[in-house]
Design an enzyme around this catalytic site. Structure first.
Site, PDB file in Angstrom:
ATOM      1  N   GLU A  93       0.650  -1.369   0.400  1.00  0.00           N
ATOM      2  CA  GLU A  93       0.039   0.010   0.030  1.00  0.00           C
ATOM      3  C   GLU A  93       0.759   1.201  -0.321  1.00  0.00           C
ATOM      4  O   GLU A  93       2.000   0.958   0.010  1.00  0.00           O
ATOM      5  CB  GLU A  93      -0.853   0.079   1.492  1.00  0.00           C
ATOM      6  CG  GLU A  93      -2.021  -0.569   1.392  1.00  0.00           C
ATOM      7  CD  GLU A  93      -2.934  -0.626   2.672  1.00  0.00           C
ATOM      8  OE1 GLU A  93      -3.979  -0.757   2.121  1.00  0.00           O
ATOM      9  OE2 GLU A  93      -2.031  -0.456   3.669  1.00  0.00           O
ATOM     10  N   CYS A 106       3.267   7.594   2.238  1.00  0.00           N
ATOM     11  CA  CYS A 106       3.422   6.859   3.097  1.00  0.00           C
ATOM     12  C   CYS A 106       4.354   5.753   1.917  1.00  0.00           C
ATOM     13  O   CYS A 106       3.090   5.609   1.361  1.00  0.00           O
ATOM     14  CB  CYS A 106       2.459   6.212   4.436  1.00  0.00           C
ATOM     15  SG  CYS A 106       3.138   5.458   4.957  1.00  0.00           S
ATOM     16  N   CYS A 113       6.425  -8.051   6.409  1.00  0.00           N
ATOM     17  CA  CYS A 113       7.817  -8.225   7.617  1.00  0.00           C
ATOM     18  C   CYS A 113       7.985  -8.751   8.366  1.00  0.00           C
ATOM     19  O   CYS A 113       7.219  -9.550   8.995  1.00  0.00           O
ATOM     20  CB  CYS A 113       7.147  -6.285   7.980  1.00  0.00           C
ATOM     21  SG  CYS A 113       8.818  -5.699   9.345  1.00  0.00           S
ATOM     22  N   CYS A 117       6.507  -6.990  15.363  1.00  0.00           N
ATOM     23  CA  CYS A 117       6.118  -6.423  16.481  1.00  0.00           C
ATOM     24  C   CYS A 117       4.785  -6.345  16.657  1.00  0.00           C
ATOM     25  O   CYS A 117       4.494  -6.699  16.259  1.00  0.00           O
ATOM     26  CB  CYS A 117       6.394  -4.714  16.277  1.00  0.00           C
ATOM     27  SG  CYS A 117       8.066  -3.938  15.403  1.00  0.00           S
ATOM     28  N   CYS A 120       1.368  -4.278  15.821  1.00  0.00           N
ATOM     29  CA  CYS A 120       2.012  -4.338  14.195  1.00  0.00           C
ATOM     30  C   CYS A 120       0.979  -5.485  13.212  1.00  0.00           C
ATOM     31  O   CYS A 120       1.693  -6.375  13.101  1.00  0.00           O
ATOM     32  CB  CYS A 120       3.160  -3.538  13.841  1.00  0.00           C
ATOM     33  SG  CYS A 120       3.417  -3.951  11.742  1.00  0.00           S
ATOM     34  N   GLY A 169       6.524  -2.671   5.911  1.00  0.00           N
ATOM     35  CA  GLY A 169       7.877  -3.161   5.851  1.00  0.00           C
ATOM     36  C   GLY A 169       9.057  -2.461   6.547  1.00  0.00           C
ATOM     37  O   GLY A 169       8.872  -1.378   7.489  1.00  0.00           O
ATOM     38  N   GLU A 170       9.882  -2.812   6.932  1.00  0.00           N
ATOM     39  CA  GLU A 170      10.952  -2.415   7.629  1.00  0.00           C
ATOM     40  C   GLU A 170      12.074  -2.363   6.770  1.00  0.00           C
ATOM     41  O   GLU A 170      12.664  -2.906   6.094  1.00  0.00           O
ATOM     42  CB  GLU A 170      12.168  -3.188   8.301  1.00  0.00           C
ATOM     43  CG  GLU A 170      12.935  -2.972   9.055  1.00  0.00           C
ATOM     44  CD  GLU A 170      13.479  -1.390   9.620  1.00  0.00           C
ATOM     45  OE1 GLU A 170      12.308  -1.665  10.352  1.00  0.00           O
ATOM     46  OE2 GLU A 170      13.590  -0.657   9.739  1.00  0.00           O
ATOM     47  N   SER A 201      11.524   5.579   8.304  1.00  0.00           N
ATOM     48  CA  SER A 201      11.655   5.120   9.855  1.00  0.00           C
ATOM     49  C   SER A 201      11.516   3.889  10.082  1.00  0.00           C
ATOM     50  O   SER A 201      11.643   2.710   8.993  1.00  0.00           O
ATOM     51  CB  SER A 201       9.379   5.148   9.498  1.00  0.00           C
ATOM     52  OG  SER A 201       9.318   4.607  10.827  1.00  0.00           O
ATOM     53  N   SER A 223      11.232   3.776  15.408  1.00  0.00           N
ATOM     54  CA  SER A 223      10.102   3.796  16.625  1.00  0.00           C
ATOM     55  C   SER A 223      10.432   2.588  17.970  1.00  0.00           C
ATOM     56  O   SER A 223      11.032   1.470  18.286  1.00  0.00           O
ATOM     57  CB  SER A 223       9.413   2.520  15.331  1.00  0.00           C
ATOM     58  OG  SER A 223       9.067   3.062  14.178  1.00  0.00           O
ATOM     59  N   LEU A 224      10.122   3.627  18.899  1.00  0.00           N
ATOM     60  CA  LEU A 224      11.173   3.288  20.183  1.00  0.00           C
ATOM     61  C   LEU A 224       9.990   2.412  20.609  1.00  0.00           C
ATOM     62  O   LEU A 224      10.179   1.431  21.440  1.00  0.00           O
ATOM     63  CB  LEU A 224      11.380   5.040  20.709  1.00  0.00           C
ATOM     64  CG  LEU A 224      12.494   4.359  22.612  1.00  0.00           C
ATOM     65  CD1 LEU A 224      13.834   4.163  21.240  1.00  0.00           C
ATOM     66  CD2 LEU A 224      11.921   5.945  22.655  1.00  0.00           C
ATOM     67  N   HIS A 225       8.563   2.758  21.247  1.00  0.00           N
ATOM     68  CA  HIS A 225       7.615   2.652  21.535  1.00  0.00           C
ATOM     69  C   HIS A 225       7.721   2.244  22.831  1.00  0.00           C
ATOM     70  O   HIS A 225       6.761   1.486  23.812  1.00  0.00           O
ATOM     71  CB  HIS A 225       7.224   1.159  20.909  1.00  0.00           C
ATOM     72  CG  HIS A 225       6.878   1.493  19.546  1.00  0.00           C
ATOM     73  ND1 HIS A 225       5.871   2.340  19.126  1.00  0.00           N
ATOM     74  CD2 HIS A 225       7.511   1.413  18.096  1.00  0.00           C
ATOM     75  CE1 HIS A 225       6.061   2.188  17.612  1.00  0.00           C
ATOM     76  NE2 HIS A 225       7.068   1.516  17.125  1.00  0.00           N
ATOM     77  N   ASN A 301      -3.459   1.326  16.349  1.00  0.00           N
ATOM     78  CA  ASN A 301      -4.608   0.952  15.418  1.00  0.00           C
ATOM     79  C   ASN A 301      -5.299  -0.688  15.521  1.00  0.00           C
ATOM     80  O   ASN A 301      -4.302  -0.988  15.094  1.00  0.00           O
ATOM     81  CB  ASN A 301      -5.047   1.836  13.930  1.00  0.00           C
ATOM     82  CG  ASN A 301      -4.936   2.409  14.120  1.00  0.00           C
ATOM     83  OD1 ASN A 301      -5.865   4.147  14.306  1.00  0.00           O
ATOM     84  ND2 ASN A 301      -3.688   3.732  13.186  1.00  0.00           N
ATOM     85  N   CYS A 344      -2.718   4.598  10.574  1.00  0.00           N
ATOM     86  CA  CYS A 344      -2.083   3.655  10.615  1.00  0.00           C
ATOM     87  C   CYS A 344      -2.158   2.334  10.989  1.00  0.00           C
ATOM     88  O   CYS A 344      -2.844   1.615  11.910  1.00  0.00           O
ATOM     89  CB  CYS A 344      -0.635   3.815  12.028  1.00  0.00           C
ATOM     90  SG  CYS A 344      -0.804   5.575  11.745  1.00  0.00           S
TER      91      CYS A 344
HETATM   92  N1  SAH Z   1       9.224  -0.692   9.495  1.00  0.00           N
HETATM   93  C1  SAH Z   1       9.441   1.021  10.370  1.00  0.00           C
HETATM   94  C2  SAH Z   1       8.323   1.389   9.190  1.00  0.00           C
HETATM   95  C3  SAH Z   1       7.165   0.658   9.151  1.00  0.00           C
HETATM   96  S1  SAH Z   1       5.749   1.089  10.469  1.00  0.00           S
HETATM   97  C4  SAH Z   1       8.776   1.187  11.593  1.00  0.00           C
HETATM   98  O1  SAH Z   1       8.471   0.227  11.949  1.00  0.00           O
HETATM   99  O2  SAH Z   1       9.215   1.991  11.894  1.00  0.00           O
HETATM  100  C5  SAH Z   1       5.805   2.981  10.724  1.00  0.00           C
HETATM  101  C6  SAH Z   1       5.159   3.508  12.040  1.00  0.00           C
HETATM  102  O3  SAH Z   1       3.678   2.697  12.315  1.00  0.00           O
HETATM  103  C7  SAH Z   1       6.147   2.856  12.877  1.00  0.00           C
HETATM  104  O4  SAH Z   1       6.273   3.617  13.984  1.00  0.00           O
HETATM  105  C8  SAH Z   1       5.598   1.873  13.837  1.00  0.00           C
HETATM  106  O5  SAH Z   1       5.141   1.131  15.334  1.00  0.00           O
HETATM  107  C9  SAH Z   1       3.717   1.901  13.718  1.00  0.00           C
HETATM  108  N2  SAH Z   1       3.042   1.193  13.782  1.00  0.00           N
HETATM  109  C10 SAH Z   1       2.556  -0.207  13.622  1.00  0.00           C
HETATM  110  N3  SAH Z   1       1.165  -0.737  13.792  1.00  0.00           N
HETATM  111  C11 SAH Z   1       0.648   0.062  14.401  1.00  0.00           C
HETATM  112  C12 SAH Z   1      -0.567   0.281  14.963  1.00  0.00           C
HETATM  113  N4  SAH Z   1      -1.304  -0.975  14.956  1.00  0.00           N
HETATM  114  N5  SAH Z   1      -1.079   0.923  14.882  1.00  0.00           N
HETATM  115  C13 SAH Z   1      -0.144   2.728  15.012  1.00  0.00           C
HETATM  116  N6  SAH Z   1       0.553   2.850  14.705  1.00  0.00           N
HETATM  117  C14 SAH Z   1       1.732   1.518  14.464  1.00  0.00           C
HETATM  118 FE1  SF4 Z   2       7.976  -4.173  10.508  1.00  0.00          FE
HETATM  119 FE2  SF4 Z   2       8.084  -1.554  11.177  1.00  0.00          FE
HETATM  120 FE3  SF4 Z   2       5.597  -3.313  11.472  1.00  0.00          FE
HETATM  121 FE4  SF4 Z   2       7.627  -3.731  13.388  1.00  0.00          FE
HETATM  122  S1  SF4 Z   2       6.007  -2.000  13.188  1.00  0.00           S
HETATM  123  S2  SF4 Z   2       6.821  -5.359  12.383  1.00  0.00           S
HETATM  124  S3  SF4 Z   2       9.192  -3.078  11.640  1.00  0.00           S
HETATM  125  S4  SF4 Z   2       6.630  -2.393   9.674  1.00  0.00           S
END
Ligand code: SAH
Ligand code: SF4
Length: 380
Positions: A93, A106, A113, A117, A120, A169-170, A201, A223-225, A301, A344
């Site tokens: 997408e 975006c 991926c 995580c 995600c 994807g990463e 990112s 992406s710290l979290h 989300n 997201c």
């Molecule tokens: N893989 C990379 C880039 C894609 S993810 C990364 O992880 O940074 C882009 C952003 O969306 C990241 O910060 C990720 O943590 C966030 N993200 C992933 N799933 C999400 C969700 N369900 N709700 C909100 N943000 C999310």
């Molecule tokens: Fe991959 Fe980014 Fe999703 Fe983590 S948040 S699974 S690195 S796309």
């Protein structure tokens, strides 16, 4: 005849080399790039400032191959999402996000991926394959020229001002394809975006952060979290390989090369998991005396089966206020394109039905009975 080469795959040096091997002058590369990336022209006959023999040669040896569009959805708020077919039942997408001062695209870097995580849905889908440079750029090429036409922009005016590699994807796990695509985004003979307006990112692939600093230092979002290793190990499994101390070290080194003088941390707000005042305090403590940073809080989300909930708006506001009191700029990412599930971590409620014998088709998610693939994030 050899198979035609897709011109979307070449950054400038690669195009110069490819044309050079057939005896064409280096200056032709710029002309071809203008036609393809600045005017969206895929038909070599229309490239009228190229000599006829070169046009004929390109016709025989090259193509401009975009990705097939499986679906396009337009939200009431102007957000547009495309689902592209990348073959073998995989789809990725891209999302166009219009704002008053910028229009952001975006972009996805992989089908699926491998980072897994826990919050995600792309992670839940697993890894399918890396996109090529051409497939990454094809998303921008398609979106740029589709939106120029849709917005009725005058000749030469660009539709997209910012790109964020925050789709599926990463990106730093697909480094070899990413860098030529980034170079095209920055090239004045292609998309001409400034380094500040292109953001990669990452979930924290430390060695590749260091390489990006050398090869193509664009803006970096991490992406710290989580404010500590124990929690981050759970949310972002890659943390077990590259723990916080190493990740923050890489961020600090990156700053010496970055187009901005801060690092953006993305922080997905998960109810009761990482969103308490205690977590905010730990985050402030973790970063005390290190380097300038900003925080982008992303309300989670939800997706089926995640077992996680979105933090309440009060919790998000409280977290942001605590960071602000500590002198940290904290923004809360607005949810865009809600009516088309472009936020997201969501996909259109559609997945490719891999089981279909009639080949790929788009089916409603409930009918597919599979985890949704997803667009993890995009900035607003
Ligand atoms: N893989 C990379 C880039 C894609 S993810 C990364 O992880 O940074 C882009 C952003 O969306 C990241 O910060 C990720 O943590 C966030 N993200 C992933 N799933 C999400 C969700 N369900 N709700 C909100 N943000 C999310
Ligand atoms: Fe991959 Fe980014 Fe999703 Fe983590 S948040 S699974 S690195 S796309």
């Amino acid at each position: 005849m050899d198979e035609a080469s897709n011109l979307l795959q070449f950054d400038k040096s690669a195009l110069v080399e490819w044309l050079g091997r057939a005896g064409h002058k280096a200056c032709r590369a710029r002309q071809v790039m203008h036609w393809v990336h600045q005017r969206g022209v895929a038909d070599f006959e229309a490239m009228t400032d190229l000599a006829r023999p070169l046009r004929a040669w390109l016709h025989d040896h090259a193509c401009v191959q975009a990705l097939p569009v499986l679906a396009e959805q337009r939200s009431r708020d102007g957000t547009v999402k495309w689902l592209f077919d990348v073959g073998a039942g995989n789809a990725v997408e891209s999302v166009f996000i219009p704002e008053a001062s910028r229009n952001t695209l975006c972009v996805s870097s992989q089908a699926g991926c491998a980072m897994a995580c826990s919050f995600c849905s792309t992670g839940a889908q697993g890894f399918n394959r890396n996109l090529s440079s051409a497939e990454i750029i094809a998303q921008l090429w398609w979106a740029e020229f589709t939106m120029r036409a849709a917005l009725g922009l005058p000749d030469g005016e660009r539709a997209i001002s910012n790109v964020v590699m925050m789709g599926m994807g990463e990106p730093l796990q697909n480094y070899g394809a990413l860098v030529p695509a980034l170079r095209l985004m920055l090239d004045d003979d292609a998309y001409g975006l400034s380094r500040r307006r292109v953001t990669v990112s990452t979930s924290g692939v430390v060695p590749m952060i260091d390489r990006l600093a050398q090869d193509c230092p664009v803006a970096l979002a991490v992406s710290l979290h989580a404010p500590d290793d124990a929690l981050r190990d759970q949310l972002v499994p890659l943390n077990r390989k590259y723990p916080l101390a190493e990740l923050l070290g890489a961020c600090e080194r990156y700053l010496a090369h970055a187009p901005r003088d801060f690092i953006t941390f993305e922080y997905c707000m998960l109810d009761g998991v990482n969103d308490t005042p205690g977590h905010a305090r730990s985050l402030i403590e973790l970063m005390r005396g290190r380097f300038p940073w900003k925080c982008n809080l992303i309300p989670f989300n939800p997706f089926p089966g995640s077992g996680l909930r979105r933090s309440s708006p009060q919790r998000v506001a409280q977290f942001a206020a605590m960071l602000a009191d500590a002198g940290i700029v904290a923004t809360v990412r607005k949810t865009r394109g809600d009516d088309i599930d472009a936020a997201c971590g969501q996909l259109a409620g559609e997945v490719l039905d891999r089981t279909s014998r009639r080949g790929a088709r788009v089916v409603p998610i409930a009918a597919a009975g599979a985890a949704p693939s997803a667009l993890p994030g995009h900035s607003a």
